[in-house]
Design a protein around this motif. Structure first.
Motif, mmCIF file in Angstrom:
data_model
loop_
_atom_site.group_PDB
_atom_site.id
_atom_site.type_symbol
_atom_site.label_atom_id
_atom_site.label_comp_id
_atom_site.label_asym_id
_atom_site.label_seq_id
_atom_site.Cartn_x
_atom_site.Cartn_y
_atom_site.Cartn_z
ATOM 1 N N SER A 184 0.824 -1.249 0.036
ATOM 2 C CA SER A 184 -0.088 -0.004 0.050
ATOM 3 C C SER A 184 0.943 1.066 -0.031
ATOM 4 O O SER A 184 0.355 2.359 -0.296
ATOM 5 C CB SER A 184 -0.707 0.230 1.262
ATOM 6 O OG SER A 184 -0.229 0.169 2.418
ATOM 7 N N HIS A 185 2.285 1.264 0.372
ATOM 8 C CA HIS A 185 3.010 2.121 0.406
ATOM 9 C C HIS A 185 3.786 2.379 -0.924
ATOM 10 O O HIS A 185 4.731 3.211 -0.899
ATOM 11 C CB HIS A 185 3.872 2.330 1.660
ATOM 12 C CG HIS A 185 3.109 2.660 2.797
ATOM 13 N ND1 HIS A 185 2.383 1.727 3.476
ATOM 14 C CD2 HIS A 185 2.948 3.796 3.610
ATOM 15 C CE1 HIS A 185 1.775 2.515 4.554
ATOM 16 N NE2 HIS A 185 2.247 3.637 4.735
ATOM 17 N N LEU A 186 3.740 1.233 -1.501
ATOM 18 C CA LEU A 186 4.574 1.009 -2.829
ATOM 19 C C LEU A 186 4.655 2.273 -3.815
ATOM 20 O O LEU A 186 3.613 2.771 -4.211
ATOM 21 C CB LEU A 186 4.232 -0.083 -3.449
ATOM 22 C CG LEU A 186 5.386 -0.817 -4.247
ATOM 23 C CD1 LEU A 186 6.604 -1.183 -3.502
ATOM 24 C CD2 LEU A 186 5.101 -1.839 -5.208
ATOM 25 N N PRO A 187 5.821 2.977 -4.148
ATOM 26 C CA PRO A 187 5.552 4.341 -4.993
ATOM 27 C C PRO A 187 5.720 3.274 -6.422
ATOM 28 O O PRO A 187 6.077 2.290 -6.622
ATOM 29 C CB PRO A 187 7.166 4.985 -4.785
ATOM 30 C CG PRO A 187 7.962 3.810 -4.294
ATOM 31 C CD PRO A 187 6.895 2.745 -3.396
ATOM 32 N N PRO A 188 5.300 4.139 -7.678
ATOM 33 C CA PRO A 188 5.327 3.653 -8.758
ATOM 34 C C PRO A 188 6.794 3.199 -9.452
ATOM 35 O O PRO A 188 6.703 2.437 -10.253
ATOM 36 C CB PRO A 188 4.950 4.951 -9.666
ATOM 37 C CG PRO A 188 4.669 5.950 -8.718
ATOM 38 C CD PRO A 188 5.032 5.637 -7.290
#
Lengths: 374, 125
Positions: A130-134
């Motif tokens: 859920s915190h993963l950046p693109p």
């Protein structure tokens, strides 16, 4: 939950064939012991023991944003980690409560392997995703890779033929190599306080590597070891167990793991709350207790000072190696000092305990608590 | 030696005249895991059938021990004080726990081997 609903590792049939008494551990059907916890515990302290720890989660992060991602989710300094080195860290929520403890392996500048607790696998994956950046990728590699731990003072001499030289792998270092002629990532890490290795191997070759280590080590006293020996050895080494000694109501300073929190590294989840805890001082602290043989303090037992309850036992067991029971307890800060007498609830009565220095036992690990500086 | 009889709480007894030997079953020791300590009564004490007479501590848990019969405790296995692991290695032999002098008759609810086996099969799943 019935046993049949539990998950199994690729080594399940081996555990059963070796006489493993299978129990539910965080939703996994794992061996509590094969022959005797005592024998397995002593094998780890005197020779080496082999554990299947494939129930733990193995996540891979890639991409140019991977470093930043982990740096923002974890309390420890990931950016300074060189490829081929690993670090122990905590992952906290915004309030500074511990979500999990884990080990981060930096495989390359833009590739990390993270090993998390079995019981937290799903929550951790959801949180980290859920915190993963693109510009970062998340890959759950838990089912492709098995994780075996060979732990003990003689572990480095006991890898079977066809294994890479491990002499130049430092504590909390790792490198790709071979074990028993099979591709493996060899890491000098563990959860017992002893020297030894955690071996990441393809699931398809796990049985081959497991058998080769046991066959080769048999004459030197290497035993397959279950959860009982794992718990006893980690407790002697005062290594915290998530779910017992800490959870999301405990912050890193209370757990005695403030050394994993790098407040100066920049923004990360929980930093603000932890900054405040550090400034004010933690309200509770984790201490070590020793009791007389037979008085085993169990998880949840009350700890008293001068007749007043000041805390609770978080982990306790009989140490076959030390010859007496040992326990960790979460108590009000400054209520005890090393050497103090305490009372602990055992079988409904008060038993005498002594506050002792942690760890209870320092094994052959090159550094038993903090990883070596790289 | 008379036949071994069992309780639902996983003790066993053998009877020789008025002397009853008590221990815990192989199933019980396997469930408990490595036994590290026993809290046992002194000789001379009287216990009733079903009464708790001590505690067995394993690495995993503490469990109460119940007397299968009523009687007076004549002997306690002293070896268990220094070698509690005898409970694991030889539960029906050297790991015996008490010898009692039977008072009255044997309780009716003691189980024979096949009845006890059903208890363990029901309890292990």
């Amino acid at each position: 939950m019935t046993l049949s609903a539990l998950k199994r590792t690729p080594l399940y049939d081996r555990h059963v064939a070796l006489g493993g008494r299978m129990v539910d551990f965080g939703g996994w059907e794992m061996p509590q012991q094969y022959t005797s916890i005592r024998d397995e515990h002593l094998a780890v302290r005197k020779s080496a023991g082999l554990f299947d720890v494939s129930h733990m989660g193995r996540f891979e992060f890639g991409g140019e944003g991977a470093e930043d991602h982990l740096q923002r989710l974890l309390t420890n300094e990931v950016a300074a980690l060189a490829p081929g080195h690993a670090i122990y860290s905590l992952m906290c929520n915004e309030k500074g409560g511990i979500l999990d403890d884990l080990v981060v392996y930096r495989e390359a500048k833009d590739r990390f392997l993270v090993v998390v607790n079995a019981a937290n696998r799903d929550q951790d994956a959801a949180w980290m995703r859920s915190h993963l950046p693109p510009n970062a990728t998340f890959d759950d590699r838990s089912s492709e890779l098995c994780l075996l731990a060979l732990q003990g003072p003689h572990a480095s001499e006991l890898l079977p033929d066809g294994s890479s030289d491990t002499e130049d792998i430092p504590y909390f270092g790792f490198h790709p190599g071979q074990v028993a002629g099979t591709r493996a990532l060899i890491s000098r890490t563990g959860y017992t306080g002893e020297d030894g290795f955690e071996l990441f191997v393809d699931s398809a070759s796990a049985i081959h590597v497991w058998d080769a280590i046991l066959d080769h080590g048999k004459s030197a006293g290497v035993l397959p070891c279950g959860l009982g020996a794992r718990d006893a050895t980690r407790l002697e080494a005062a290594l915290r167990l998530y779910g017992n000694d800490m959870d999301d109501t405990v912050n890193p300073y209370e757990a005695g793991l403030g050394w994993t929190v790098k407040l100066g590294k920049g923004e990360f989840v929980g930093r603000e709350a932890l900054d405040q805890v550090k400034a004010e001082g933690p309200r509770r602290t984790l201490i070590g207790l020793k009791t007389a043989p037979g008085d085993i303090p169990r998880h949840g037992a009350a700890v008293m000072a001068a007749g007043k309850r000041t805390g609770t036992v978080t982990s306790g067991t009989h140490s076959f190696f030390l010859g007496h029971p040992i326990a960790l307890a979460m108590v009000e800060a400054a209520s005890f000092r090393v050497g103090d007498k305490a009372a602990v609830e055992v079988r409904g009565r008060e038993a005498a305990a002594e506050v002792v220095k942690l760890p209870f036992y320092r094994g052959s690990a090159r550094s038993a608590v903090a990883p070596a500086k790289s | 030696m008379a036949d071994r009889r069992y309780t639902k709480t996983h003790e066993w007894v053998t009877v020789d005249g008025k002397t009853v030997t008590v221990g815990i079953t192989d199933f019980a020791q396997a469930q408990l895991g490595d036994v590290v300590f026993l809290e046992l009564p002194s000789t001379g004490r009287k216990v009733g059938a079903g009464e708790s007479f001590g505690v067995v501590e394993s690495v995993k848990a503490a469990s109460d021990l119940y007397s299968p019969v009523s009687g007076r405790i004549n002997e306690v296995n002293e070896k268990l004080a220094t070698k509690p692991e005898l409970i694991n290695s030889d539960p029906y032999g050297e790991g015996w726990i008490l010898k009692l002098e039977l008072e009255g008759d044997l309780p009716q609810d003691l189980l024979d081997e096949s009845e006890y086996k059903k208890v363990t099969e029901a309890g292990s799943q």
